[in-house]
Design a protein around this motif. Sequence first.
Motif, PDB file in Angstrom:
ATOM      1  N   LYS A   1       0.822  -1.204   0.000  1.00 59.65           N
ATOM      2  CA  LYS A   1       0.000   0.000   0.000  1.00 59.65           C
ATOM      3  C   LYS A   1       0.859   1.258   0.000  1.00 59.65           C
ATOM      4  O   LYS A   1       0.597   2.208  -0.755  1.00 59.65           O
ATOM      5  CB  LYS A   1      -0.917  -0.006   1.227  1.00 59.65           C
ATOM      6  N   ILE A   2       1.870   1.285   0.849  1.00 59.39           N
ATOM      7  CA  ILE A   2       2.701   2.488   0.936  1.00 59.39           C
ATOM      8  C   ILE A   2       3.541   2.653  -0.326  1.00 59.39           C
ATOM      9  O   ILE A   2       3.644   3.754  -0.890  1.00 59.39           O
ATOM     10  CB  ILE A   2       3.600   2.438   2.185  1.00 59.39           C
ATOM     11  N   LYS A   3       4.117   1.562  -0.801  1.00 58.66           N
ATOM     12  CA  LYS A   3       4.950   1.650  -1.998  1.00 58.66           C
ATOM     13  C   LYS A   3       4.154   2.102  -3.212  1.00 58.66           C
ATOM     14  O   LYS A   3       4.633   2.871  -4.052  1.00 58.66           O
ATOM     15  CB  LYS A   3       5.614   0.299  -2.281  1.00 58.66           C
ATOM     16  N   SER A   4       2.897   1.642  -3.295  1.00 54.65           N
ATOM     17  CA  SER A   4       2.075   2.009  -4.449  1.00 54.65           C
ATOM     18  C   SER A   4       1.646   3.471  -4.400  1.00 54.65           C
ATOM     19  O   SER A   4       1.247   4.042  -5.424  1.00 54.65           O
ATOM     20  CB  SER A   4       0.822   1.126  -4.504  1.00 54.65           C
ATOM     21  N   GLY A   5       1.732   4.077  -3.217  1.00 51.80           N
ATOM     22  CA  GLY A   5       1.315   5.466  -3.083  1.00 51.80           C
ATOM     23  C   GLY A   5       2.412   6.485  -3.228  1.00 51.80           C
ATOM     24  O   GLY A   5       2.139   7.693  -3.290  1.00 51.80           O
ATOM     25  N   ILE A   6       3.675   6.041  -3.305  1.00 50.10           N
ATOM     26  CA  ILE A   6       4.799   6.987  -3.420  1.00 50.10           C
ATOM     27  C   ILE A   6       4.710   7.769  -4.736  1.00 50.10           C
ATOM     28  O   ILE A   6       4.429   7.194  -5.799  1.00 50.10           O
ATOM     29  CB  ILE A   6       6.139   6.241  -3.310  1.00 50.10           C
ATOM     30  N   ASP A   7       4.926   9.059  -4.622  1.00 45.85           N
ATOM     31  CA  ASP A   7       4.888   9.989  -5.755  1.00 45.85           C
ATOM     32  C   ASP A   7       3.490  10.153  -6.329  1.00 45.85           C
ATOM     33  O   ASP A   7       3.322  10.599  -7.478  1.00 45.85           O
ATOM     34  CB  ASP A   7       5.855   9.543  -6.872  1.00 45.85           C
ATOM     35  N   LYS A   8       2.455   9.816  -5.548  1.00 47.22           N
ATOM     36  CA  LYS A   8       1.080  10.001  -5.997  1.00 47.22           C
ATOM     37  C   LYS A   8       0.486  11.252  -5.347  1.00 47.22           C
ATOM     38  O   LYS A   8       0.634  11.477  -4.144  1.00 47.22           O
ATOM     39  CB  LYS A   8       0.235   8.781  -5.622  1.00 47.22           C
ATOM     40  N   ASP A   9      -0.196  12.044  -6.170  1.00 50.14           N
ATOM     41  CA  ASP A   9      -0.849  13.247  -5.668  1.00 50.14           C
ATOM     42  C   ASP A   9      -2.100  12.883  -4.875  1.00 50.14           C
ATOM     43  O   ASP A   9      -2.749  11.864  -5.127  1.00 50.14           O
ATOM     44  CB  ASP A   9      -1.253  14.168  -6.827  1.00 50.14           C
ATOM     45  N   ALA A  10      -2.432  13.726  -3.890  1.00 50.93           N
ATOM     46  CA  ALA A  10      -3.665  13.529  -3.131  1.00 50.93           C
ATOM     47  C   ALA A  10      -4.848  14.015  -3.955  1.00 50.93           C
ATOM     48  O   ALA A  10      -4.767  15.024  -4.668  1.00 50.93           O
ATOM     49  CB  ALA A  10      -3.597  14.296  -1.817  1.00 50.93           C
ATOM     50  N   LEU A  11      -5.965  13.280  -3.845  1.00 50.04           N
ATOM     51  CA  LEU A  11      -7.188  13.659  -4.535  1.00 50.04           C
ATOM     52  C   LEU A  11      -8.358  13.302  -3.618  1.00 50.04           C
ATOM     53  O   LEU A  11      -8.733  12.137  -3.482  1.00 50.04           O
ATOM     54  CB  LEU A  11      -7.303  12.911  -5.863  1.00 50.04           C
ATOM     55  N   LEU A  12      -8.922  14.318  -2.975  1.00 50.93           N
ATOM     56  CA  LEU A  12      -9.920  14.109  -1.915  1.00 50.93           C
ATOM     57  C   LEU A  12     -11.333  14.030  -2.475  1.00 50.93           C
ATOM     58  O   LEU A  12     -12.262  14.690  -1.989  1.00 50.93           O
ATOM     59  CB  LEU A  12      -9.813  15.229  -0.884  1.00 50.93           C
ATOM     60  N   LEU A  13     -11.534  13.177  -3.476  1.00 54.02           N
ATOM     61  CA  LEU A  13     -12.858  13.049  -4.085  1.00 54.02           C
ATOM     62  C   LEU A  13     -13.860  12.362  -3.161  1.00 54.02           C
ATOM     63  O   LEU A  13     -15.060  12.597  -3.259  1.00 54.02           O
ATOM     64  CB  LEU A  13     -12.753  12.258  -5.398  1.00 54.02           C
ATOM     65  N   GLY A  14     -13.372  11.518  -2.280  1.00 55.76           N
ATOM     66  CA  GLY A  14     -14.280  10.779  -1.400  1.00 55.76           C
ATOM     67  C   GLY A  14     -14.470  11.423  -0.045  1.00 55.76           C
ATOM     68  O   GLY A  14     -14.976  10.790   0.885  1.00 55.76           O
ATOM     69  N   VAL A  15     -14.043  12.690   0.078  1.00 59.69           N
ATOM     70  CA  VAL A  15     -14.071  13.362   1.377  1.00 59.69           C
ATOM     71  C   VAL A  15     -14.970  14.594   1.309  1.00 59.69           C
ATOM     72  O   VAL A  15     -14.935  15.355   0.324  1.00 59.69           O
ATOM     73  CB  VAL A  15     -12.657  13.779   1.814  1.00 59.69           C
ATOM     74  N   THR A  16     -15.768  14.804   2.341  1.00 60.54           N
ATOM     75  CA  THR A  16     -16.619  15.984   2.449  1.00 60.54           C
ATOM     76  C   THR A  16     -16.282  16.732   3.727  1.00 60.54           C
ATOM     77  O   THR A  16     -16.245  16.134   4.806  1.00 60.54           O
ATOM     78  CB  THR A  16     -18.112  15.594   2.471  1.00 60.54           C
ATOM     79  N   PHE A  17     -16.033  18.039   3.587  1.00 58.14           N
ATOM     80  CA  PHE A  17     -15.760  18.878   4.751  1.00 58.14           C
ATOM     81  C   PHE A  17     -16.975  19.784   4.983  1.00 58.14           C
ATOM     82  O   PHE A  17     -17.281  20.647   4.155  1.00 58.14           O
ATOM     83  CB  PHE A  17     -14.514  19.731   4.524  1.00 58.14           C
ATOM     84  N   ASN A  18     -17.645  19.577   6.086  1.00 59.12           N
ATOM     85  CA  ASN A  18     -18.827  20.377   6.413  1.00 59.12           C
ATOM     86  C   ASN A  18     -18.541  21.444   7.464  1.00 59.12           C
ATOM     87  O   ASN A  18     -19.441  22.195   7.840  1.00 59.12           O
ATOM     88  CB  ASN A  18     -19.962  19.474   6.907  1.00 59.12           C
ATOM     89  N   GLY A  19     -17.317  21.485   7.951  1.00 61.33           N
ATOM     90  CA  GLY A  19     -16.941  22.477   8.951  1.00 61.33           C
ATOM     91  C   GLY A  19     -15.767  23.305   8.465  1.00 61.33           C
ATOM     92  O   GLY A  19     -15.334  23.214   7.310  1.00 61.33           O
ATOM     93  N   ILE A  20     -15.214  24.108   9.325  1.00 61.07           N
ATOM     94  CA  ILE A  20     -14.057  24.933   8.980  1.00 61.07           C
ATOM     95  C   ILE A  20     -12.832  24.034   8.835  1.00 61.07           C
ATOM     96  O   ILE A  20     -12.573  23.169   9.674  1.00 61.07           O
ATOM     97  CB  ILE A  20     -13.817  25.993  10.063  1.00 61.07           C
ATOM     98  N   HIS A  21     -12.076  24.222   7.760  1.00 61.05           N
ATOM     99  CA  HIS A  21     -10.858  23.446   7.571  1.00 61.05           C
ATOM    100  C   HIS A  21      -9.760  24.356   7.022  1.00 61.05           C
ATOM    101  O   HIS A  21      -9.991  25.157   6.120  1.00 61.05           O
ATOM    102  CB  HIS A  21     -11.090  22.256   6.629  1.00 61.05           C
ATOM    103  N   LYS A  22      -8.573  24.236   7.612  1.00 59.95           N
ATOM    104  CA  LYS A  22      -7.465  25.090   7.184  1.00 59.95           C
ATOM    105  C   LYS A  22      -6.137  24.394   7.485  1.00 59.95           C
ATOM    106  O   LYS A  22      -6.073  23.430   8.247  1.00 59.95           O
ATOM    107  CB  LYS A  22      -7.525  26.427   7.901  1.00 59.95           C
ATOM    108  N   GLU A  23      -5.096  24.896   6.857  1.00 58.86           N
ATOM    109  CA  GLU A  23      -3.732  24.378   7.040  1.00 58.86           C
ATOM    110  C   GLU A  23      -3.676  22.878   6.783  1.00 58.86           C
ATOM    111  O   GLU A  23      -2.965  22.140   7.470  1.00 58.86           O
ATOM    112  CB  GLU A  23      -3.221  24.690   8.456  1.00 58.86           C
ATOM    113  N   MET A  24      -4.421  22.417   5.795  1.00 60.41           N
ATOM    114  CA  MET A  24      -4.386  20.999   5.445  1.00 60.41           C
ATOM    115  C   MET A  24      -3.293  20.765   4.399  1.00 60.41           C
ATOM    116  O   MET A  24      -3.049  21.612   3.539  1.00 60.41           O
ATOM    117  CB  MET A  24      -5.735  20.539   4.907  1.00 60.41           C
ATOM    118  N   VAL A  25      -2.687  19.579   4.474  1.00 60.18           N
ATOM    119  CA  VAL A  25      -1.627  19.222   3.533  1.00 60.18           C
ATOM    120  C   VAL A  25      -2.147  18.103   2.648  1.00 60.18           C
ATOM    121  O   VAL A  25      -2.270  16.947   3.072  1.00 60.18           O
ATOM    122  CB  VAL A  25      -0.351  18.785   4.273  1.00 60.18           C
ATOM    123  N   ASP A  26      -2.499  18.426   1.422  1.00 55.27           N
ATOM    124  CA  ASP A  26      -3.033  17.420   0.495  1.00 55.27           C
ATOM    125  C   ASP A  26      -2.146  17.355  -0.746  1.00 55.27           C
ATOM    126  O   ASP A  26      -2.576  17.607  -1.872  1.00 55.27           O
ATOM    127  CB  ASP A  26      -4.479  17.730   0.117  1.00 55.27           C
TER     128      ASP A  26
END
Length: 428
Positions: A363-388
């Motif tokens: 799992k970790i090896k397959s994720g190296i050098d992959k960009d984050a894509l938060l398609l399955g995530v919903t933020f309904n509150g205040i969110h800041k200083e996130m690292v994606d």
Amino acid sequence: MYKRLKYWPILLILIIFLFIATGYLFFRVELAIWAYGETNDRNGQLLKDFLSLSGGLAVLAGLYISFVRSRAIERTVENQQEQIKNQSFEINLTRDSNLNEQFKNAVEHLGDNREPIILGGIAELNQLATNEGSKFGEVVTNIFSSFLKSEANIKNEEDSINWNIVSAIVKNLTENSNLNKRHVDLSYTNLFGTKISGCEIRDWNFYKCNLPKQISLVKFQNCNFDHSVGFLTKFIGVHWKDCSFNGVFLENSRIINSNMDSNSISLTAIDSDIFSGKFFGDLTNSHFFNCDIKNSHFENGFFSDNKIVGTNIYNTHFDIDLMSNSFSASRLNKVKFNGYVSATEFKGVHLNMFNPRSNFEKKIKSGIDKDALLLGVTFNGIHKEMVDTVLTSLDGIEIFNLYNKIVESKAFLKNKKVNIPSEWYNEI
């Protein structure tokens, strides 16, 4: 002598009657004239007086005789009650003597080398605690817990532990209502080969205990699980209320339809699953590696300084404030953050991040050098200083070093350790 003395009023009444009768028989003419003068009916009036006095004396004699008889009956009843009391006292002495002898024999059976004899002693002690809880409940609880800590100490080799005996004691401790609500100290005890089901447990100490392989439909209240270990443990329909969970370690374990309600929760989980779990309270300084979290809720508290890495999270709600967490290299689908989210990493997070059945290293090896894509995530509150951002080789090295350190110090299966690719160091 006593019988004669108690009838003296009757004799006195008889003497008075004889005196009156004698006076009437021999002096009735004189008495009639003295009492009624020269009236024509003086003799009849005197006769009436004589009969009235005689009747009154007879009534007095009857009342006194009734009184004497009632007192005699009372004394008879009192004597009978005293006899019954003495007999009951003797019976209780005999019964206590028999119970004490039974208790002594049962305790001696625990020291036998033969399993059937030991199991018989356990059954006898449990029966005594059931029938005589006020007398034997506390002492039987202490004997059982002491025997467990000796027979199944976590330092003992598992092959040396008699699991039939350990299971019998655990079953009696958990299912006997005269025992399971008392304080039981099972710290440093290996309960791996046992099961707990369908009971309520209060004020137990599981500190640094190897937990049973299955715990189902159990309500724990005010119990201490600090630094306890669950290896291949299944928690099914378990409810923890006001329990302590600091430094808990789970490996290849499953939490299903269970609620964890505590002021503070800190745990490490490797290759473990959480299905329909509810966590109430603060979750801090926790680690989830290669886990599967589905249909779950985190509520009523603070979620901080946690690392959820290489973990599949599906249909899960975080109704809780988050700060300084990492979901790096995880797969998030239908995940909702309904509270405040700050300083949290989502490096490499993607719906197609990995195959959930893959092992942690892949799992970790397959994720190296992959960009984050938060398609399955919903933020309904205040969110800041996130690292994606992208998951780098340096991130992979940090993840593997932390993972290997935990495996080396806590895991039962040391072969879970992973090798860090040399090329990752060259890329730094």
